[in-house]
Motif scaffolding. Structure first.
Motif, PDB file in Angstrom:
ATOM      1  N   ARG A   1       0.830  -1.219   0.000  1.00  0.00           N
ATOM      2  CA  ARG A   1       0.000   0.000   0.000  1.00  0.00           C
ATOM      3  C   ARG A   1       0.855   1.256   0.000  1.00  0.00           C
ATOM      4  O   ARG A   1       0.675   2.152   0.814  1.00  0.00           O
ATOM      5  CB  ARG A   1      -0.927  -0.030   1.214  1.00  0.00           C
ATOM      6  CG  ARG A   1      -1.775  -1.272   1.299  1.00  0.00           C
ATOM      7  CD  ARG A   1      -2.710  -1.243   2.469  1.00  0.00           C
ATOM      8  NE  ARG A   1      -3.741  -0.225   2.266  1.00  0.00           N
ATOM      9  CZ  ARG A   1      -4.759  -0.055   3.102  1.00  0.00           C
ATOM     10  NH1 ARG A   1      -4.862  -0.795   4.168  1.00  0.00           N
ATOM     11  NH2 ARG A   1      -5.658   0.880   2.861  1.00  0.00           N
ATOM     12  N   ASN A   2       1.802   1.328  -0.912  1.00  0.00           N
ATOM     13  CA  ASN A   2       2.749   2.442  -0.910  1.00  0.00           C
ATOM     14  C   ASN A   2       2.896   3.133  -2.260  1.00  0.00           C
ATOM     15  O   ASN A   2       3.841   3.907  -2.447  1.00  0.00           O
ATOM     16  CB  ASN A   2       4.118   1.959  -0.427  1.00  0.00           C
ATOM     17  CG  ASN A   2       4.306   2.166   1.049  1.00  0.00           C
ATOM     18  OD1 ASN A   2       4.051   3.240   1.582  1.00  0.00           O
ATOM     19  ND2 ASN A   2       4.736   1.122   1.739  1.00  0.00           N
ATOM     20  N   ARG A   3       2.007   2.843  -3.207  1.00  0.00           N
ATOM     21  CA  ARG A   3       2.071   3.485  -4.530  1.00  0.00           C
ATOM     22  C   ARG A   3       3.464   3.321  -5.160  1.00  0.00           C
ATOM     23  O   ARG A   3       4.035   4.260  -5.691  1.00  0.00           O
ATOM     24  CB  ARG A   3       1.685   4.971  -4.428  1.00  0.00           C
ATOM     25  CG  ARG A   3       0.233   5.191  -4.040  1.00  0.00           C
ATOM     26  CD  ARG A   3      -0.149   6.654  -4.067  1.00  0.00           C
ATOM     27  NE  ARG A   3       0.500   7.411  -3.020  1.00  0.00           N
ATOM     28  CZ  ARG A   3       1.308   8.432  -3.230  1.00  0.00           C
ATOM     29  NH1 ARG A   3       1.597   8.821  -4.460  1.00  0.00           N
ATOM     30  NH2 ARG A   3       1.859   9.075  -2.225  1.00  0.00           N
ATOM     31  N   ILE A   4       3.974   2.117  -5.068  1.00  0.00           N
ATOM     32  CA  ILE A   4       5.288   1.838  -5.653  1.00  0.00           C
ATOM     33  C   ILE A   4       5.236   1.959  -7.182  1.00  0.00           C
ATOM     34  O   ILE A   4       6.125   2.547  -7.802  1.00  0.00           O
ATOM     35  CB  ILE A   4       5.779   0.433  -5.244  1.00  0.00           C
ATOM     36  CG1 ILE A   4       5.980   0.375  -3.719  1.00  0.00           C
ATOM     37  CG2 ILE A   4       7.061   0.075  -5.976  1.00  0.00           C
ATOM     38  CD1 ILE A   4       7.009   1.340  -3.193  1.00  0.00           C
ATOM     39  N   GLU A   5       4.202   1.365  -7.778  1.00  0.00           N
ATOM     40  CA  GLU A   5       3.974   1.437  -9.223  1.00  0.00           C
ATOM     41  C   GLU A   5       5.210   0.942  -9.995  1.00  0.00           C
ATOM     42  O   GLU A   5       6.204   0.511  -9.420  1.00  0.00           O
ATOM     43  CB  GLU A   5       3.573   2.855  -9.621  1.00  0.00           C
ATOM     44  CG  GLU A   5       2.303   3.308  -8.897  1.00  0.00           C
ATOM     45  CD  GLU A   5       1.955   4.767  -9.099  1.00  0.00           C
ATOM     46  OE1 GLU A   5       2.811   5.525  -9.617  1.00  0.00           O
ATOM     47  OE2 GLU A   5       0.844   5.179  -8.715  1.00  0.00           O
ATOM     48  N   ASN A   6       5.130   0.974 -11.315  1.00  0.00           N
ATOM     49  CA  ASN A   6       6.240   0.464 -12.132  1.00  0.00           C
ATOM     50  C   ASN A   6       7.529   1.253 -11.917  1.00  0.00           C
ATOM     51  O   ASN A   6       8.627   0.700 -11.908  1.00  0.00           O
ATOM     52  CB  ASN A   6       5.870   0.526 -13.617  1.00  0.00           C
ATOM     53  CG  ASN A   6       4.809  -0.488 -13.985  1.00  0.00           C
ATOM     54  OD1 ASN A   6       4.488  -1.381 -13.207  1.00  0.00           O
ATOM     55  ND2 ASN A   6       4.250  -0.361 -15.174  1.00  0.00           N
ATOM     56  N   GLU A   7       7.371   2.564 -11.751  1.00  0.00           N
ATOM     57  CA  GLU A   7       8.532   3.447 -11.679  1.00  0.00           C
ATOM     58  C   GLU A   7       9.454   3.111 -10.513  1.00  0.00           C
ATOM     59  O   GLU A   7      10.678   3.198 -10.636  1.00  0.00           O
ATOM     60  CB  GLU A   7       8.056   4.897 -11.583  1.00  0.00           C
ATOM     61  CG  GLU A   7       9.182   5.917 -11.694  1.00  0.00           C
ATOM     62  CD  GLU A   7       8.666   7.342 -11.691  1.00  0.00           C
ATOM     63  OE1 GLU A   7       9.501   8.267 -11.636  1.00  0.00           O
ATOM     64  OE2 GLU A   7       7.432   7.530 -11.750  1.00  0.00           O
ATOM     65  N   ARG A   8       8.857   2.730  -9.384  1.00  0.00           N
ATOM     66  CA  ARG A   8       9.682   2.386  -8.223  1.00  0.00           C
ATOM     67  C   ARG A   8       9.913   0.883  -8.099  1.00  0.00           C
ATOM     68  O   ARG A   8      10.793   0.443  -7.351  1.00  0.00           O
ATOM     69  CB  ARG A   8       9.036   2.907  -6.947  1.00  0.00           C
ATOM     70  CG  ARG A   8       9.393   4.331  -6.611  1.00  0.00           C
ATOM     71  CD  ARG A   8       8.672   5.354  -7.460  1.00  0.00           C
ATOM     72  NE  ARG A   8       7.248   5.401  -7.188  1.00  0.00           N
ATOM     73  CZ  ARG A   8       6.409   6.270  -7.741  1.00  0.00           C
ATOM     74  NH1 ARG A   8       6.852   7.169  -8.617  1.00  0.00           N
ATOM     75  NH2 ARG A   8       5.121   6.255  -7.462  1.00  0.00           N
ATOM     76  N   ALA A   9       9.118   0.079  -8.800  1.00  0.00           N
ATOM     77  CA  ALA A   9       9.337  -1.370  -8.768  1.00  0.00           C
ATOM     78  C   ALA A   9      10.699  -1.718  -9.364  1.00  0.00           C
ATOM     79  O   ALA A   9      11.382  -2.643  -8.893  1.00  0.00           O
ATOM     80  CB  ALA A   9       8.223  -2.084  -9.538  1.00  0.00           C
ATOM     81  N   LYS A  10      11.102  -0.971 -10.389  1.00  0.00           N
ATOM     82  CA  LYS A  10      12.388  -1.271 -11.038  1.00  0.00           C
ATOM     83  C   LYS A  10      13.580  -1.073 -10.101  1.00  0.00           C
ATOM     84  O   LYS A  10      14.405  -1.988  -9.964  1.00  0.00           O
ATOM     85  CB  LYS A  10      12.554  -0.420 -12.301  1.00  0.00           C
ATOM     86  CG  LYS A  10      13.836  -0.744 -13.069  1.00  0.00           C
ATOM     87  CD  LYS A  10      13.880  -0.011 -14.398  1.00  0.00           C
ATOM     88  CE  LYS A  10      15.139  -0.406 -15.180  1.00  0.00           C
ATOM     89  NZ  LYS A  10      15.184   0.251 -16.511  1.00  0.00           N
ATOM     90  N   PRO A  11      13.738   0.086  -9.418  1.00  0.00           N
ATOM     91  CA  PRO A  11      14.873   0.215  -8.498  1.00  0.00           C
ATOM     92  C   PRO A  11      14.808  -0.765  -7.331  1.00  0.00           C
ATOM     93  O   PRO A  11      15.853  -1.239  -6.857  1.00  0.00           O
ATOM     94  CB  PRO A  11      14.793   1.669  -8.021  1.00  0.00           C
ATOM     95  CG  PRO A  11      13.437   2.143  -8.370  1.00  0.00           C
ATOM     96  CD  PRO A  11      13.007   1.366  -9.557  1.00  0.00           C
ATOM     97  N   LEU A  12      13.597  -1.095  -6.867  1.00  0.00           N
ATOM     98  CA  LEU A  12      13.503  -2.086  -5.797  1.00  0.00           C
ATOM     99  C   LEU A  12      13.938  -3.460  -6.289  1.00  0.00           C
ATOM    100  O   LEU A  12      14.604  -4.208  -5.565  1.00  0.00           O
ATOM    101  CB  LEU A  12      12.072  -2.143  -5.253  1.00  0.00           C
ATOM    102  CG  LEU A  12      11.699  -1.020  -4.281  1.00  0.00           C
ATOM    103  CD1 LEU A  12      10.208  -1.011  -3.994  1.00  0.00           C
ATOM    104  CD2 LEU A  12      12.495  -1.141  -2.981  1.00  0.00           C
TER     105      LEU A  12
END
Length: 563
Positions: A182-193
């Motif tokens: 529930r943190n609005r990670i979305e695609n943009e932040r999924a990649k660095p994670l």
């Protein structure tokens, strides 16, 4: 005893001090003294649990000063520490607490900062701690429901830096559990994670539900799973897998033979995605105990393909295909397959299946409701009626046609009476079903504020009642799953009203407050706003503001309903 003093006694756990759920309001040094006393009495403090209280800068600073002497501290259970605080108050508090852990030369094992709505600014305050020697020993990290958004990339960067710093210090950073839902990670932040996960290589549990991640981000994450062969649990529920994401998962599944729990519920795999996903399971998945694929619009081919392979897994204890589109005949076939191999008991109920069989009989065992095609009922409390207008549809021209997703999206994006009429007579339930996919407080507040804009257009009392019912039902649904939602909702409402400054320089608050004041008046006395929420509203409504003065009657009504 703990129940009287609010802390865990030596007899219960000599290394633990807990004030969990005692609703302390720690604003000053004097307020903090009750916590400080117990910390000082605990010679070898291992666990400090502060969840379910609210801390201000001065109070937290006093506690931080004492923690500088507690090198033995390993577990910081600090979820839900800032209820009712404004987002701008939280980073300075986090800085004080995190600096104290670094100064104490602690070696943390568990860090839980869940349910603190601190956003990107909060994670920046924690970054120094995460990259310090205090976290080289960290094994479990809980950042759930923090509103991170862009801060997800900062978290990923901190993980990589911690790994590098630890390696340079001759220490192995062995993070095992990463929880970030529930943190609005979305695609943009999924990649660095995903890049961080590839570096870590030690993860055993990854939980990232409800983050708005689509198939491109799922693909990045799937590739990172391969670098963590000890994974026992993957939870990506309520993201958007689809067939493309399922293909990426299928490619990595055969390499994850220690998996015990796999959750892709509400991921919209659909039937083609389920068929693809079934190919990823093998008989070598001897540890797999739970496979959850509910709410995915899976139909016959996908269900049968999955049942064929899941039924052969030796350790399987739970297989959930509920809330799909199987229909009675397919459910019967799935059950027969499981019964034939003695695995019938692993199946979850199919009580909410949305298949389109013509039969009036539910495929369950006769002790469930029979209407499997009806939408989910969100009203758990019969004493409250969030009912839709049905008796007078003709008078106000509400459509009786089942709306498309595009029509619902159009209303939520651009609310108007015409768009509301198109959703149909069952509009409250339809909108709830739609919003239940993403209950992020910021997004839901934005929807409610936009809906309030049509209040003045609702000349008929029926329409105003309907609008209030919809908004009240939304709050009921969101607060049911998230006890911290209402305080987050109020903070974002105040931001929309221009009474709190937004961190987003492009954010544009409302020009006129008449409608939102009237809508807030209608919901002020519902159970979905706490006493603290009302007090927060009153504080800001009492401050001189030209926008508020422009709507004196509406402001007076709201204040009257709040006191």
């Amino acid at each position: 005893m703990a129940s009287k003093t609010g802390y865990v006694t030596e007899e219960e756990d000599p290394g633990k001090v807990s004030f969990r759920g005692h609703a302390l309001k720690v604003d000053t040094m004097e307020d903090a003294q009750v916590v400080i006393d117990q910390i000082e009495k605990c010679d070898e403090l291992v666990t400090l649990e502060l969840a379910g209280n609210t801390f201000g800068v001065e109070g937290a600073g006093a506690i931080a000063h004492v923690l500088e002497e507690k090198k033995s501290l390993k577990n910081c259970l600090w979820s839900d520490m800032f209820t009712g605080r404004l987002r701008g108050e939280i980073p300075p508090i986090l800085n004080l607490l995190c600096d104290s852990l670094i100064k104490a030369n602690t070696h943390l094992v568990v860090l839980d900062l869940s349910d603190n709505a601190f956003g990107p600014d909060g994670i920046q305050a924690v970054e120094k701690l995460l990259t310090s020697p205090a976290c080289y020993s960290l094994q479990e990290m809980y950042f759930n429901n923090n509103g991170l958004g862009p801060g997800g990339a900062i978290l990923a960067r901190a993980l990589i830096e911690c790994h590098r710093n630890a390696m340079q210090a001759g220490v192995t950073f062995t993070l095992k559990k990463f929880v970030c839902g529930r943190n609005r990670i979305e695609n943009e932040r999924a990649k660095p994670l995903a890049e961080a996960f590839k570096v870590l290589k030690t993860l055993e549990v990854i939980r990232m539900p409800q983050n708005g991640i689509h198939h491109a981000g799922i693909t990045e994450l799937a590739e990172s799973f391969e670098h963590n062969p000890n994974l026992t649990e993957i939870d990506l529920g309520d993201n958007l897998l689809t067939a493309k994401g399922a293909l990426a998962i299928t490619e990595v599944l055969p390499k994850l033979l220690k998996l015990k729990i796999l959750n892709f519920g509400d991921c919209l795999t659909r039937d083609d995605g389920a068929v693809i996903l079934a190919k990823g399971f093998t008989k070598e998945h001897t540890n797999l105990e739970t496979v959850d694929l509910d709410g995915n619009e899976i139909q016959t081919d996908g269900a049968i393909a999955l049942a064929d392979i899941i039924s052969t897994l030796p350790a399987i204890k739970r297989f959930n295909l509920n809330r799909n589109e199987l229909g009675r005949e397919t459910i019967t076939e799935v059950r027969a397959k499981m019964k034939a191999v003695g695995r019938y008991e692993i199946l979850d109920s199919f009580s909410d299946d949305e298949g389109d069989d013509d039969s009036d009989n539910d495929a369950d065992d006769g002790n469930e409701d029979n209407n499997v095609n009806e939408p989910q009922d969100f009203d758990d409390k019969p004493e409250h009626s969030y009912g839709d207008l049905t008796a007078k549809n003709e008078e106000i021209n509400i459509s009786a046609v089942v709306p498309s997703d595009d029509q619902v999206n159009e209303f939520l994006t651009n609310p108007s009476l015409d768009n509301l009429m198109l959703i149909g007579s069952n509009c409250t339930t339809v909108i709830l079903n739609h919003i239940s996919r993403d209950k992020d407080a910021e997004i839901v507040t934005d929807i409610v504020v936009r809906m309030s804009a049509i209040w003045s257009d609702c000349e008929a009392e029926q329409l105003r009642t309907l609008l209030v019912n919809i908004i009240t039902a939304i709050l009921a649904e969101c607060t049911r799953d998230n006890p911290f939602f209402s305080s987050q909702f109020i903070s974002y409402v105040l931001m929309h009203m221009g009474l709190i400054k937004s961190e987003d320089k492009k954010f544009k608050p409302l020009d006129k407050l008449t409608n939102i004041l009237l809508v807030l008046s209608e919901i002020a006395n519902t159970e979905h706003l706490s006493k603290l929420d009302k007090e927060t509203l009153l504080i800001f409504l009492s401050k001189p503001n030209p926008k508020l003065f422009a709507s004196p009657t509406e402001l007076s009504i709201l204040i009257g309903n709040l006191v």
